[in-house]
Motif scaffolding. Structure first.
Motif, PDB file in Angstrom:
ATOM      1  N   ASP A  20      -3.367 -18.415  -5.086  1.00  0.00           N
ATOM      2  CA  ASP A  20      -3.183 -19.527  -4.145  1.00  0.00           C
ATOM      3  C   ASP A  20      -3.233 -20.860  -4.878  1.00  0.00           C
ATOM      4  N   ASN A  21      -4.216 -21.005  -5.753  1.00  0.00           N
ATOM      5  CA  ASN A  21      -4.397 -22.293  -6.418  1.00  0.00           C
ATOM      6  C   ASN A  21      -3.301 -22.569  -7.428  1.00  0.00           C
ATOM      7  N   ALA A  22      -2.809 -21.546  -8.099  1.00  0.00           N
ATOM      8  CA  ALA A  22      -1.686 -21.739  -9.011  1.00  0.00           C
ATOM      9  C   ALA A  22      -0.441 -22.168  -8.247  1.00  0.00           C
ATOM     10  N   LEU A  23      -0.146 -21.469  -7.167  1.00  0.00           N
ATOM     11  CA  LEU A  23       1.049 -21.804  -6.380  1.00  0.00           C
ATOM     12  C   LEU A  23       0.940 -23.200  -5.775  1.00  0.00           C
ATOM     13  N   LEU A  24      -0.243 -23.539  -5.232  1.00  0.00           N
ATOM     14  CA  LEU A  24      -0.389 -24.837  -4.579  1.00  0.00           C
ATOM     15  C   LEU A  24      -0.453 -25.975  -5.583  1.00  0.00           C
ATOM     16  N   CYS A  25      -1.050 -25.747  -6.734  1.00  0.00           N
ATOM     17  CA  CYS A  25      -1.028 -26.764  -7.788  1.00  0.00           C
ATOM     18  C   CYS A  25       0.415 -27.140  -8.112  1.00  0.00           C
ATOM     19  N   ARG A  26       1.273 -26.148  -8.234  1.00  0.00           N
ATOM     20  CA  ARG A  26       2.673 -26.406  -8.564  1.00  0.00           C
ATOM     21  C   ARG A  26       3.386 -27.108  -7.415  1.00  0.00           C
ATOM     22  N   VAL A  27       3.089 -26.708  -6.175  1.00  0.00           N
ATOM     23  CA  VAL A  27       3.705 -27.357  -5.013  1.00  0.00           C
ATOM     24  C   VAL A  27       3.362 -28.842  -4.978  1.00  0.00           C
ATOM     25  N   TYR A  28       2.082 -29.176  -5.147  1.00  0.00           N
ATOM     26  CA  TYR A  28       1.680 -30.581  -5.076  1.00  0.00           C
ATOM     27  C   TYR A  28       2.256 -31.373  -6.244  1.00  0.00           C
ATOM     28  N   ALA A  29       2.354 -30.758  -7.419  1.00  0.00           N
ATOM     29  CA  ALA A  29       2.991 -31.448  -8.545  1.00  0.00           C
ATOM     30  C   ALA A  29       4.458 -31.717  -8.243  1.00  0.00           C
ATOM     31  N   HIS A  30       5.127 -30.740  -7.630  1.00  0.00           N
ATOM     32  CA  HIS A  30       6.534 -30.932  -7.284  1.00  0.00           C
ATOM     33  C   HIS A  30       6.699 -31.941  -6.154  1.00  0.00           C
ATOM     34  N   LEU A  31       5.737 -31.965  -5.218  1.00  0.00           N
ATOM     35  CA  LEU A  31       5.795 -32.976  -4.157  1.00  0.00           C
ATOM     36  C   LEU A  31       5.660 -34.371  -4.766  1.00  0.00           C
ATOM     37  N   TRP A  32       4.730 -34.534  -5.699  1.00  0.00           N
ATOM     38  CA  TRP A  32       4.614 -35.831  -6.383  1.00  0.00           C
ATOM     39  C   TRP A  32       5.920 -36.178  -7.092  1.00  0.00           C
ATOM     40  N   ARG A  33       6.533 -35.205  -7.718  1.00  0.00           N
ATOM     41  CA  ARG A  33       7.789 -35.451  -8.416  1.00  0.00           C
ATOM     42  C   ARG A  33       8.865 -35.955  -7.452  1.00  0.00           C
ATOM     43  N   SER A  34       8.802 -35.498  -6.214  1.00  0.00           N
ATOM     44  CA  SER A  34       9.796 -35.899  -5.215  1.00  0.00           C
ATOM     45  C   SER A  34       9.473 -37.216  -4.532  1.00  0.00           C
ATOM     46  N   THR A  35       8.174 -37.527  -4.369  1.00  0.00           N
ATOM     47  CA  THR A  35       7.799 -38.662  -3.527  1.00  0.00           C
ATOM     48  C   THR A  35       6.945 -39.711  -4.234  1.00  0.00           C
ATOM     49  N   GLY A  36       6.326 -39.353  -5.353  1.00  0.00           N
ATOM     50  CA  GLY A  36       5.384 -40.274  -5.987  1.00  0.00           C
ATOM     51  C   GLY A  36       4.060 -40.380  -5.263  1.00  0.00           C
ATOM     52  N   SER A  37       3.772 -39.458  -4.323  1.00  0.00           N
ATOM     53  CA  SER A  37       2.550 -39.509  -3.528  1.00  0.00           C
ATOM     54  C   SER A  37       1.305 -39.440  -4.413  1.00  0.00           C
ATOM     55  N   GLU A  38       0.427 -40.411  -4.266  1.00  0.00           N
ATOM     56  CA  GLU A  38      -0.820 -40.411  -5.029  1.00  0.00           C
ATOM     57  C   GLU A  38      -1.729 -39.274  -4.582  1.00  0.00           C
TER      58      GLU A  38
END
Length: 668
Positions: free
Chosen positions: A269-287
């Motif tokens: 879960d944590n590996a998958l979600l770590c990658r999701v949040y990194a990709h979300l930042w890549r898309s939006t710049g969300s802090e």
């Protein structure tokens, strides 16, 4: 005889001192059942499973129950995380017969491993219409003794029904625009607009569906897809499912609002979600996305990393509370009084408001799970969080399942490599590299066959399954892109060649076990994504990426064939094939091949890694470097680092400008 003493599974070792005469899954156990003419009692669970611990304490540690089991059965204990094939085959039977499943799973088998009676958790006394475990044992014993022909007929019918099940493979090709649009519509219909996520309680982190939404937005510009992903990620990050002190996510939320988790923490879960949040930042710049990605990465390294450099499977939900009771969530929850004890009156009042701790509580006995309901940028919060985390560290810690699962480490390698590259954290890339080294050194044999697990640097006895090959190859490919070390591309190729040779069937279908693996009553084959990407879709994604790196038509053809099942299932059940849909997005986009002739870690390389083109592969290094086919015949321009963006090895005009490359790849 203690037959579990020498195994590598922490779950089995937890049962080694039971009065039950347990056997590991083995031919010898079934031979013993045949010799004694008794049924096999198969019990399947895993180390961090709360109800597995409950049933063990109530029944397997009870002398009278154990004596009855030893007299009338050969009892076999299986760790579902070590033997997902055994778990999948019998769980399919349980679900077909009862309409539901779960763990612990309890199945009664003939000496030919054919199931004839099943269930999950059974209590020590009958309650709520559920028979007691002793009643079940006595009923099965009576049926075995008095109605053997009926038992044989039931077992034979179940095996025939399982063997006749077939999958709709969608053999007419991979999904196209229409199917992916239908999948998006299906997710929109199931989306919880108020709380984020999909469906009701219990609510699971939809990691793979979120990856599909991010890739779909990147390819099409669909704002609704990005909004669903961003709002779900924020709701989870603010909820109790996320550890507001130490980072990392619990397994799922028992309610629709992400407030009260089931407290076990799984590596996958944590590996998958770590990658999701990194990709979300890549898309939006969300802090917020940046913070959660880094905190989750740091949690994995701090809490799950093993001395050998791999990552342990899980942390238990249970631990001791202040009264010495072994209860769920004790390590994580707080009362107002506990806040005052650590922080004093003023800071405790601030912390209670900041983290949503109330006198009534949000969990059991007036305790609260920490959330983040308000302003998460308050400058006082960091100091309060640090003091609470230090105080929590003095509490009895949850148990840790120390076995290293190949597939889940592959997911962690991909997440840590990308997160480290995005946020200039070379230590995270180094941790990913060390885990990859462990997989090569301990899990991969001389012919690139993977062992499923290891513990304390010693490989387990069980062969890797399809998800191990797909996820480890995915991790190696991500590491190759970040480090510029072509050896990881080569190792991925070794593994994917095994997939083509031993896991692939007719018409693009894939099997969860190799053709030369132990033969069970059915060869498991499940293309649906659940807690992790299915082996089927994980392999499809890695095959597609490897083909983009190398131009290999056999690997691309295999990927396209495997995606046929996504065409069949995606429009009807998008929540359950999210990674397959994400891979299909990459296929529709090319995927794009980015060759950076220039220094690893330079501006062009970083820009390429931050590009949002779905599933794009990146090769960086010396022009013409033999390790990466993408770099062949692609020189620097006038001595300046140069990027080439291609599809099927046909390239656009090269560029030396990071901003131009970012525009081409949809990067920031």
């Amino acid at each position: 005889m203690n037959r579990l003493a020498g195994v590598t599974s922490p779950y089995l070792l937890q049962h080694a001192d039971n009065p039950v005469d347990w056997w590991p899954w083995s031919p010898e156990a079934f031979e013993e059942a045949r010799r004694r003419d008794v049924p096999v009692l198969l019990s399947v669970g895993y180390s961090s499973c709360h109800w597995c611990h409950v049933m063990a304490h109530e029944s397997f540690e009870d002398q009278d129950t154990a004596a009855y089991m030893n007299e009338h059965f050969v009892s076999v204990k299986v760790d579902r995380e070590e033997r997902p094939d055994v778990d999948a085959v019998y769980m399919e039977a349980v679900q077909a017969a009862t309409g539901q499943g779960g763990w612990p799973m309890t199945v009664f088998l003939t000496a030919d491993a054919e199931p004839f009676y099943f269930g999950t958790y059974f209590p020590p006394e009958s309650r709520h219409g559920m028979p007691s475990f002793r009643q079940v044992l006595e009923g099965v014993t009576a049926a075995w003794s008095d109605r053997r022909d009926e038992v044989g007929e039931v077992a034979g019918r179940i095996v025939r029904d399982l063997s006749e099940r077939s999958l709709a493979h969608g053999g007419d090709g991979p999904p196209g625009e229409a199917e992916l649009a239908q999948a998006l519509l299906g997710l929109t219909r199931e989306y919880d607009e108020k709380r984020g996520g999909f469906g009701g309680a219990p609510k699971f982190p939809p990691s793979m569906a979120l990856e599909f939404l991010l890739r779909h937005h990147a390819r099409t510009g669909a704002d609704g897809a990005l909004q669903m992903a961003a709002d779900t990620c924020e709701a989870m990050a603010r909820g109790g499912i996320y550890d507001q002190l130490g980072g990392g996510f619990a397994r799922y939320s028992v309610d629709r609002d992400w407030v009260v988790p089931h407290f076990e923490k799984m590596l996958y879960d944590n590996a998958l979600l770590c990658r999701v949040y990194a990709h979300l930042w890549r898309s939006t710049g969300s802090e917020l996305a940046r913070r959660v990605a880094l905190e989750t990465a740091d949690f994995m390294v701090r809490e799950l990393r093993t001395p050998e450099g791999g990552f342990a499977s899980a942390l238990d939900a249970d631990s001791e509370d202040a009264a010495g009771r072994h209860v769920e969530g004790a390590y994580y929850v707080w009362t107002p009084a506990q806040l005052r004890e650590v922080l004093g009156e003023d800071d405790a009042a601030f912390a209670a408001e900041y983290f949503g701790v109330t006198d009534e509580g949000t969990f059991e006995e007036g305790s609260s799970v920490l959330q983040l309901p308000g302003d998460h940028d308050d400058p006082r919060a960091a100091g309060v969080r640090e003091r609470l985390l230090a105080a929590r560290g003095t509490r009895p810690r949850p148990g840790r399942d120390d076995k290293v699962v190949a597939a889940w480490n592959g997911l962690a390698i991909a997440a840590l490599a990308e997160t480290g590259a995005y946020f200039d954290r070379p230590d995270l890339v180094e941790r990913a590299t060390e885990a990859a080294d462990l997989l090569v050194r301990v899990h991969m044999g001389p012919v690139a066959r993977l062992d499923r697990t290891s513990k304390d640097g010693r490989a387990g006895e069980h062969a890797g399954v399809l998800e191990d090959y797909g996820d480890v190859a995915e991790g190696f490919l991500a590491l190759a892109a970040v480090t510029g070390e072509g050896a990881w591309l080569e190792f991925a190729g070794f593994l994917l060649d095994i997939v083509l040779q031993h896991f692939t069937g007719e018409g693009g279908q894939l099997y969860d076990t190799a053709d030369d693996a132990e033969q069970l009553i059915r060869r498991p084959q499940d293309p649906t994504d659940s807690a992790t990407p299915a082996g089927w879709t994980a392999a499809a994604g890695a095959l597609l990426s490897y083909a983009a790196h190398t131009g290999s038509e056999p690997h691309r053809t295999a990927a396209e064939g495997a995606l046929g099942v996504v065409k069949a299932l995606g429009p009807r059940a998008p929540r359950f094939i999210g990674w397959g849909l994400a891979v299909a997005e990459a296929l529709l986009d090319g995927p794009r091949e980015v060759a950076v002739a220039g220094p690893v870690g330079g501006a062009l390389h970083r820009t390429a890694l931050l590009g949002r083109a779905p599933g794009a592969v990146v090769a960086a290094g010396e022009a013409g470097g033999a390790e990466f086919p993408l770099l062949a015949d692609r020189p620097m321009t006038d001595g300046a680092p140069t990027a080439y963006v291609c599809r099927h090895f046909v390239c656009d005009a090269p560029t030396t400008d990071p901003q131009t490359l970012a525009r081409v790849l949809g990067g920031s």
